[in-house]
Design an enzyme around this catalytic site. Structure first.
Site, PDB file in Angstrom:
ATOM      1  CB  ALA A 143      21.804  18.962  64.362  1.00  0.00           C
ATOM      2  CE  LYS A 185      23.773  29.787  60.490  1.00  0.00           C
ATOM      3  NZ  LYS A 185      24.444  28.700  59.761  1.00  0.00           N
TER       4      LYS A 185
END
Length: 692
Positions: A42, A129
Site C-alpha cells: 500500500a 488477484k
C-alpha cells in the site's frame, strides 16, 4: 501567483517527481529482485500514484524511463536471462476499493468500445488477484521446456529448475501437441504451508543455523524459493500454481473468451483458480468484488484484490494496450492489510489467564478497512526477533477480523540510541510478581485470584462443573457481578444475598434464590475439586487429585517447599514451581483464608484415605467406546477414588482397557500390545460393585 512563484512551484514539483522515481526504483528493486521489501504494498502504491498524478498534471515531467511508463524488474545475478516472445506486461491497479472503482473501469471500457446507454452490458471474466510471483511456462509439443519470471516484462529469469519441483505444475499437458503454448500464471504459497515454513525457519535459527531467516509474507517466501539457484532448496518448500493467461501460442485452438481459456487450462491439466466467473456490466463486477471480500479471510492463500478482464478476446484485441498495460483489464484492490506507521510506545496488556502481552501504541493508521492505533507484539521474544523499538517506523498488518499485529520495522538508521523493550517484573494491574517458565516464551502475572484483569476468568473457572460446580453462575452473571463491583474476589460470592442478586439485569426472585442455594451448597466439596477450582497454572483435575492424595490436607500443601512438591507422583519441576509460586503470593493465601472463613469443608479423612495404597494404586486404565450405564466421567471418578489413573492413550504401561460399544483404535492397539481388556461389568467387579 507571480511568474517567479510559478517557477519555484514547478521546480519543487520537478524535484518531488525525481525523488518519487528514485524511491520507487529503490523499493521495486527490494521487492522484485531481492525479495526483501522494506515497505508494504500500500505504501509503494501510494508513491506510484503520487508520481502518476504529478506526471498527469505536468506531462513535461514524464520521462521515458519513468516507472509509470514501463514494467519494473531485473534479472537476479546467477540466473540466466530469458527474452519473452510476447511481453509480460502488468495491468492497471484501481485503488478505489468501493463500488465506484469497478464502475469507473466499466465506464472506460464502454466509452472505448463506443457503447451507449441502450447497448447491452459488457461481459467480463472476474478473477482473483493473487499475491505471488508471475511465471511464464513454455510448453513445446505438450512438454514443459522452460519457466521464466516476468522480470522487466521483456526479459525475465530462467527458473525452470525450481518450477519443476512444484507439484501443481504439469511437466506434460493432457492432449496437447501444439508447437508452442506459453501459459502465464502465479506461483504462490498457501497460508498453512507458509506458517509451517516459518516455524521450521524459527527452529533452525534457534538451533544456531546461519543464513536462515523468517519470511515476512507468503509472496516473498514464494519468490525466494522460485529464485533459488539450488533446486534442492526449492523442493523442500511447498509451492502452488494457478494459471490465468497466455503468452506465445502456435498450433493450439485458443478459446474465444477468457473464461473459456481458464476452463481449457483445467482440461489440459493446468490448475486455474476455481473462483472465477463470467459477470455482466458494472453491477456484476461490484457483486463479485463484494462476494470475494466476504470470503477473503477464509481463503487458504493471500489475495490483495480481484482482476476484471473483458471476457471476449476479440474485444480485447479492439481495446488494445497503452504503454505498460492493457486497456481491457484492471485489478481492483481491497483495503490494504499492511501499512507503515510510527511506534510511539510499547504498553502491556494483562489477559484473562494472566498472560502479559506487549502492545504497540501506534500513530493511528488506516489499514484493513479500519483505523488502527494499537497492535499486538505477541511476546518479548517476538519484539526481539522483529527488532522494533520505540520511535521506529513499523509495518502493521490487519487481515479480516484478526487482531492487528506489528510485522516488523522499516529498515533505516535510528537518530540515536534507543533501549530495547523489557518486560516488567511486576504486573502493571495488581503488582504481583511476573514470571516466565523455563523454556517458555510467555510472561505471566502470578496474582491469579487477586488480579482484577483475571477476575472474571478466575470466578468462571472456580464455578465450573469440574471444580465447585455452581449451577447458574454463568458468564453473563459473572460479568455483571464484577462490573458492578459486587464481587471483587472469590470469597465475595459467599456473601451474596438473593436481594442483591435481584438487582442484576434479568435476575428474578426464583433464579436468585436458586443461585444463592447453589453457591451455599458448593461449600461442601472435596480438597481436589477445591484445588482445581483455584486455577493454579498447570494444575488440572488429575494433578489436583494427586496433590490432595499426597498431602492429605490443605495446610500441608500450603506450606510445602519445592522438594516436597517434587515428591508427588507425576509432578515435575514446572508444575512444582507453579504450585510453589502460587502459594508464595500473600494475596492468594488471603483469598484461600477468605474461602475457608466462608465455611468450606471437605472430609478430614480425604487425604489420609487417599494416601493409603489401594487396589488401583499405581494402575493405569484407558476408557474407550460407550459403556452401557456409566458415563466416562463416572467411570473415571470410580477408578481414581481407589488410586487409579485414567490415561488418554494405550501403551505397554497400560494395565486395563475398559471397552464399551463402538470402541475404536484404542481397543485394536490394546489387543496388539496384549493389554488386558475388560467391559463395564469387569470394571465394576474390580471395583467390588454390582452392575445394578
Amino acid at each position: 501567483m507571480s511568474a517567479g512563484d510559478a517557477l519555484d512551484l514547478d521546480g519543487t514539483i520537478a524535484a518531488r517527481a525525481a525523488e518519487l522515481r528514485r524511491l520507487i526504483e529503490y523499493h521495486a528493486e527490494r521487492y522484485y529482485v531481492r525479495d526483501a521489501p522494506e515497505i508494504p504494498d500500500a505504501d509503494y502504491d501510494a508513491l506510484f500514484q503520487e508520481l502518476q498524478a504529478i506526471e498527469g498534471a505536468h506531462p513535461e515531467l514524464a520521462t521515458a524511463d519513468s516507472p509509470t511508463q514501463r514494467v519494473i524488474g531485473a534479472v537476479l545475478e546467477g540466473l540466466e536471462p530469458v527474452r519473452h516472445s510476447v511481453p509480460m506486461l502488468s495491468i492497471n491497479t484501481e485503488t478505489d476499493t468501493t463500488a465506484s472503482g469497478a464502475e469507473k473501469f466499466d465506464a472506460r471500457v464502454r466509452k472505448a468500445l463506443g457503447l451507449g446507454e441502450a447497448d447491452p452490458p459488457v461481459a467480463y471474466c472476474a478473477e482473483l488477484k493473487f499475491d505471488g510471483l508471475a511465471i511464464n511456462l513454455r510448453y513445446e509439443r505438450g512438454e514443459l521446456v522452460r519457466a521464466a519470471t516476468r522480470g522487466d516484462g521483456e526479459t525475465g529469469e530462467d527458473v525452470t529448475h525450481t518450477v519443476r519441483t512444484i507439484a501443481s505444475v504439469p511437466k506434460r499437458l493432457k492432449g496437447v501437441d501444439a508447437a508452442v503454448l506459453e501459459v502465464r500464471g502465479e506461483v504462490f504459497m498457501r497460508l498453512d504451508d507458509f506458517a509451517a515454513l516459518n516455524e521450521r525457519q524459527r527452529k533452525l535459527i534457534e538451533s544456531g543455523a546461519k543464513n536462515e531467516k523468517v519470511f515476512v509474507n507468503p509472496r516473498n517466501a514464494a519468490a525466494g524459493v522460485v529464485r533459488q539457484l539450488d533446486a534442492r532448496n526449492a523442493a523442500r518448500r511447498p509451492l502452488s500454481f494457478f494459471a490465468y493467461g497466455l503468452g506465445a501460442v502456435e498450433g493450439w485452438d485458443v478459446p474465444a473468451t477468457q473464461n473459456g481459456v481458464l476452463d481449457a487450462f483445467d482440461a489440459i491439466g493446468l490448475p486455474a483458480s476455481p473462483l472465477h466467473e463470467r459477470v455482466l456490466g458494472a453491477a456484476g463486477l461490484v457483486a463479485f468484488h463484494e462476494a470475494i471480500a466476504a470470503r477473503r479471510a477464509s481463503l487458504p492463500y493471500e489475495i490483495d484484490g480481484v482482476v476484471y478482464k473483458v471476457d471476449d478476446r476479440a474485444l480485447q484485441e479492439r481495446l488494445g494496450f497503452k504503454s505498460r498495460e492493457p486497456r481491457w483489464a484492471v485489478a481492483q484492490k481491497y483495503p490494504a492489510q499492511e501499512r507503515t506507521t510510527r511506534l510511539n510506545d510499547i504498553g502491556i496488556q494483562v489477559g484473562r489467564t494472566g498472560k502479559l502481552t506487549p502492545v504497540a501504541k501506534l500513530e493511528p493508521v488506516f489499514v484493513g478497512g479500519t483505523t488502527v492505533s494499537n497492535a499486538t507484539l505477541h511476546n518479548l521474544f517476538e519484539v526481539r526477533r522483529k527488532g522494533v523499538r520505540v520511535g521506529d517506523d513499523v509495518i502493521v498488518r490487519r487481515a479480516g477480523d484478526v487482531i492487528p499485529e506489528v510485522v516488523g520495522r522499516v529498515s533505516k538508521p535510528r537518530p540515536g540510541y534507543v533501549p530495547n523493550f523489557r518486560m516488567p517484573g511486576a504486573c502493571p494491574v495488581c503488582a504481583s510478581a511476573v514470571v516466565r517458565e523455563k523454556g517458555g516464551v510467555d510472561h505471566r502475572c502470578t496474582g491469579g485470584l487477586f488480579c482484577p484483569a483475571q477476575r472474571k476468568f478466575a470466578i468462571l473457572h472456580f464455578a465450573g462443573r469440574r471444580a465447585l460446580d455452581i449451577e447458574g453462575l454463568g458468564e453473563k452473571i459473572v460479568d455483571q457481578l464484577v462490573d458492578t463491583g459486587l464481587v471483587k474476589s472469590l470469597p465475595d460470592l459467599y456473601a451474596l444475598s438473593s436481594q442483591t442478586l435481584q438487582s442484576l439485569e434479568r435476575m428474578g426472585e426464583k433464579s436468585a434464590d436458586n443461585l444463592v442455594a447453589n453457591i451455599a451448597a458448593s461449600r461442601k466439596t472435596t480438597l481436589a475439586r477445591f484445588l482445581y477450582g483455584l486455577g493454579i497454572r498447570h494444575v488440572g483435575e488429575t494433578t489436583a487429585k494427586d496433590l490432595a492424595r499426597h498431602f492429605g490436607n490443605l495446610e500441608r500443601l500450603r506450606r510445602a517447599d519445592l522438594p516436597q512438591l517434587l515428591d508427588v507422583p507425576d509432578v515435575g519441576p514446572i508444575v512444582a514451581e507453579s504450585v510453589h509460586a502460587f502459594f508464595a503470593e500473600e494475596h492468594n493465601q488471603a483469598v484461600i483464608d477468605g474461602l475457608l472463613g466462608a465455611g468450606f469443608e471437605w472430609p478430614e479423612s480425604e487425604g489420609a484415605a487417599e494416601a493409603v495404597p489401594l487396589a488401583f494404586a499405581g494402575k493405569t486404565f484407558v476408557l474407550t467406546g460407550t459403556l452401557p450405564t456409566l458415563t466416562r466421567e463416572a467411570a473415571k471418578e470410580m477408578i481414581e477414588s481407589l488410586g487409579g489413573k485414567v490415561a488418554g492413550s494405550v501403551s505397554k504401561k497400560t494395565d486395563w482397557v475398559v471397552a464399551g460399544a463402538e470402541a475404536g483404535s484404542k481397543l485394536d492397539k490394546a489387543q496388539a500390545l496384549g493389554v488386558a481388556v475388560i467391559d463395564e461389568a469387569g470394571l465394576l467387579a474390580l471395583l467390588g460393585r454390582s452392575a445394578d
